[in-house]
Structure formats: C-alpha cells, structure tokens
Design an enzyme around this catalytic site. Structure first.
Site, PDB file in Angstrom:
ATOM      1  N   LYS A  16       0.830  -1.212   0.000  1.00  0.00           N
ATOM      2  CA  LYS A  16       0.000   0.000   0.000  1.00  0.00           C
ATOM      3  C   LYS A  16       0.869   1.269   0.000  1.00  0.00           C
ATOM      4  CE  LYS A  16      -2.327  -0.878   3.804  1.00  0.00           C
ATOM      5  NZ  LYS A  16      -1.696  -2.152   4.251  1.00  0.00           N
ATOM      6  N   ARG A  91      -9.058   1.768   9.225  1.00  0.00           N
ATOM      7  CA  ARG A  91      -8.720   0.379   9.541  1.00  0.00           C
ATOM      8  C   ARG A  91      -9.796  -0.277  10.401  1.00  0.00           C
ATOM      9  NH1 ARG A  91      -2.719   1.029   9.011  1.00  0.00           N
ATOM     10  NH2 ARG A  91      -1.723  -0.950   9.296  1.00  0.00           N
ATOM     11  N   ARG A 130      11.485  -6.613   4.829  1.00  0.00           N
ATOM     12  CA  ARG A 130      11.276  -5.194   4.532  1.00  0.00           C
ATOM     13  C   ARG A 130      12.188  -4.329   5.400  1.00  0.00           C
ATOM     14  NH1 ARG A 130       5.418  -2.402   4.893  1.00  0.00           N
ATOM     15  NH2 ARG A 130       5.565  -2.764   7.133  1.00  0.00           N
ATOM     16  N   ARG A 163      11.671  -2.099  10.805  1.00  0.00           N
ATOM     17  CA  ARG A 163      10.662  -1.537  11.702  1.00  0.00           C
ATOM     18  C   ARG A 163      10.486  -2.433  12.919  1.00  0.00           C
ATOM     19  NH1 ARG A 163       5.399   0.060   8.148  1.00  0.00           N
ATOM     20  NH2 ARG A 163       4.401  -0.870   9.974  1.00  0.00           N
ATOM     21  N   ARG A 174      -0.331  -8.397  13.839  1.00  0.00           N
ATOM     22  CA  ARG A 174      -0.878  -7.412  12.893  1.00  0.00           C
ATOM     23  C   ARG A 174      -1.837  -8.079  11.908  1.00  0.00           C
ATOM     24  NH1 ARG A 174       4.381  -5.152  10.540  1.00  0.00           N
ATOM     25  NH2 ARG A 174       3.086  -3.735   9.342  1.00  0.00           N
TER      26      ARG A 174
HETATM   27  P1  AMP Z   1       1.326   0.763   8.904  1.00  0.00           P
HETATM   28  O1  AMP Z   1       2.593   1.513   8.608  1.00  0.00           O
HETATM   29  O2  AMP Z   1       0.179   1.187   8.052  1.00  0.00           O
HETATM   30  O3  AMP Z   1       1.536  -0.732   8.913  1.00  0.00           O
HETATM   31  O4  AMP Z   1       0.916   1.178  10.386  1.00  0.00           O
HETATM   32  C1  AMP Z   1       1.782   0.905  11.484  1.00  0.00           C
HETATM   33  C2  AMP Z   1       1.006   0.938  12.783  1.00  0.00           C
HETATM   34  O5  AMP Z   1       0.464   2.265  12.999  1.00  0.00           O
HETATM   35  C3  AMP Z   1      -0.197   0.021  12.871  1.00  0.00           C
HETATM   36  O6  AMP Z   1       0.145  -1.323  13.187  1.00  0.00           O
HETATM   37  C4  AMP Z   1      -0.991   0.693  13.997  1.00  0.00           C
HETATM   38  O7  AMP Z   1      -0.411   0.451  15.266  1.00  0.00           O
HETATM   39  C5  AMP Z   1      -0.780   2.177  13.662  1.00  0.00           C
HETATM   40  N1  AMP Z   1      -1.843   2.629  12.730  1.00  0.00           N
HETATM   41  C6  AMP Z   1      -1.680   3.059  11.458  1.00  0.00           C
HETATM   42  N2  AMP Z   1      -2.871   3.359  10.907  1.00  0.00           N
HETATM   43  C7  AMP Z   1      -3.806   3.115  11.838  1.00  0.00           C
HETATM   44  C8  AMP Z   1      -5.223   3.203  11.874  1.00  0.00           C
HETATM   45  N3  AMP Z   1      -5.921   3.611  10.808  1.00  0.00           N
HETATM   46  N4  AMP Z   1      -5.861   2.855  13.027  1.00  0.00           N
HETATM   47  C9  AMP Z   1      -5.176   2.450  14.111  1.00  0.00           C
HETATM   48  N5  AMP Z   1      -3.846   2.320  14.134  1.00  0.00           N
HETATM   49  C10 AMP Z   1      -3.146   2.649  13.016  1.00  0.00           C
END
Ligand code: AMP
Length: 222
Positions: A16, A91, A130, A163, A174
C-alpha cells in the site's frame, strides 16, 4: 488528472505504501500514510507519539479517537485541487464512518477503494525482509529491492533499518488484527459500490499498472 479521493485497503505488507507514493507521483494525488504519521510522532517523542508507541510497536491498532483526529486534520490541509490517497486509514468500521462524516461536512466523498490482495505466507515473507529509511520513510526489501549501499538510503543517505513491528511475532498480531478489525471494511465499501480488488502478488510495476487501470490514471491514460 482530475483530483480523486482514494483509499487503499489490504493487510500489512501488500504494498500500500509503495503504491500510494507511486500514485502520487503519477497522478498528483497526495499520499497520506497513517503509519508514517504515527512513526513521525513516536520519533518526535510528542505526547500523541508516546501514547501511540505501545500500540504501534506491538502490532495493535491505535485507538480510533486518536488516529481519526490526526487523519481528518491531515486531509483538511491537502489543497482541494489535489485529491489524496489514504494508505492505512480507515482500519476499522468506526474510522470509516468518521471519515464519511468528515468528508460529508466538506461536501466531499471517497471515489474509489483499492483492495490489495495477497496470501498470508507471502505477506510474512515480504515483511520480515522489509526495511525502511529512518529519515525519509523510503521502503526497501533486502531480497527484492535492496538499497544500493547496505543500510544506507538511496534517496536521502539516512539509515535503513527494520521496523520494530516487522518482527515475525508482531507480524502475526498485525495479521490477526487486520482479519478481525479491518477486513470488515471490504463489505463496508463493497456495499457502497466503491471496492476494486487488485492482485498484489506481482512486481511493483505490474501492480502499479493494474491500480492505474482500475483508477483511470497514469500509464493507461498516456
Ligand atoms: P502501517 O505503517 O500502516 O503498517 O501502520 C503501522 C502501525 O500504525 C499500525 O500497526 C498501527 O499500530 C498504527 N496505525 C496506522 N494506521 C492506523 C489506523 N488507521 N488505526 C489504528 N492504528 C493505526
């Protein structure tokens, strides 16, 4: 290209973030990543970042009320002439409802939702290899797309790291979180006639072409 409001849906590791940035470059719609915003707050040690850290680092979702305020604020700052692509938000169903409500107040709406599809075992394989630049957030993969110099970002020279939430145990959390809380959004957006699924099991370029075709922008409109 007419400004559009696009949401990217799909489990972590389906590309994404990579595809949202490409869409911004090709179509001019501002890419907004909720995960990047959370990581920036954590790195800055802000009050919000300190609250978010325990969720982000353990692969759980930041509470809806925290993330929704951050995202609606960020959307408000995007010039109306540009359009946007949301990577990682909404989400949960309450987040999607809050987004619809926020947009309605601005006489705006979501034009399309792109759902990136990939098997779990491929997701895990992609996420454990990654890497990310600590400075600019550029994404790499040590197997498929490594930086030219080990550990150094091609784009800004920053340090390229793994990360905290790309460890296998956290990846499993996740994925479970995605199935429980985010997957219901597939039905939510299908019912609204917005969902378009794209197979993410291909090269970055081929997935990009499929997304651009679905959205009527970029390569296919040249
Ligand atoms: P991502 O980089 O999109 O994988 O997001 C990393 C982390 O940020 C996620 O595992 C959540 O802990 C937090 N996060 C990102 N977007 C959201 C969201 N829309 N709602 C809740 N937590 C989020």
């Amino acid at each position: 290209m007419a400004p559009k409001h696009v949401v990217f849906l799909g489990p972590p590791g389906t590309g994404k973030g990579t595809q949202a940035v490409r869409l911004e470059q090709r179509c001019g719609w501002k890419a907004l990543s909720s995960g990047d915003m959370m990581r920036a707050e954590i790195a800055a040690g802000s009050e919000l970042g300190n609250k978010a850290a325990e969720y982000v680092n353990n692969g759980r979702l930041v509470p809806d009320e925290i993330i929704t305020g951050v995202i609606l604020g960020a959307l408000d700052r995007v010039p109306k002439s540009l359009g946007w692509v949301l990577d990682g938000f909404p989400r949960t169903v309450p987040q999607a409802e809050a987004l619809d409500k926020g947009l309605l107040a601005e006489h705006a709406k979501i034009d399309a939702v792109v759902n990136l599809d990939l098997d779990d075992h491929k997701i895990v394989e992609r996420l454990i290899t990654r890497r990310i630049c600590k400075e600019c957030g550029a994404l790499y993969n040590i197997r498929f797309q490594p930086p030219r110099q080990d550990g150094v970002c091609d784009r800004c020279g920053g340090e390229v790291v793994q990360r905290a939430d790309d460890r296998e145990d956290v990846i499993r959390t996740r994925l479970a979180t995605y199935r429980e809380q985010t997957a219901p959004l597939i039905a939510y957006y299908t019912q609204r006639g917005l969902l378009q699924s794209v197979d993410a099991d291909d090269t970055v370029e081929k997935v990009q072409t499929a997304i651009e075709q679905a959205l009527g922008c970029g390569k296919q409109s040249e």
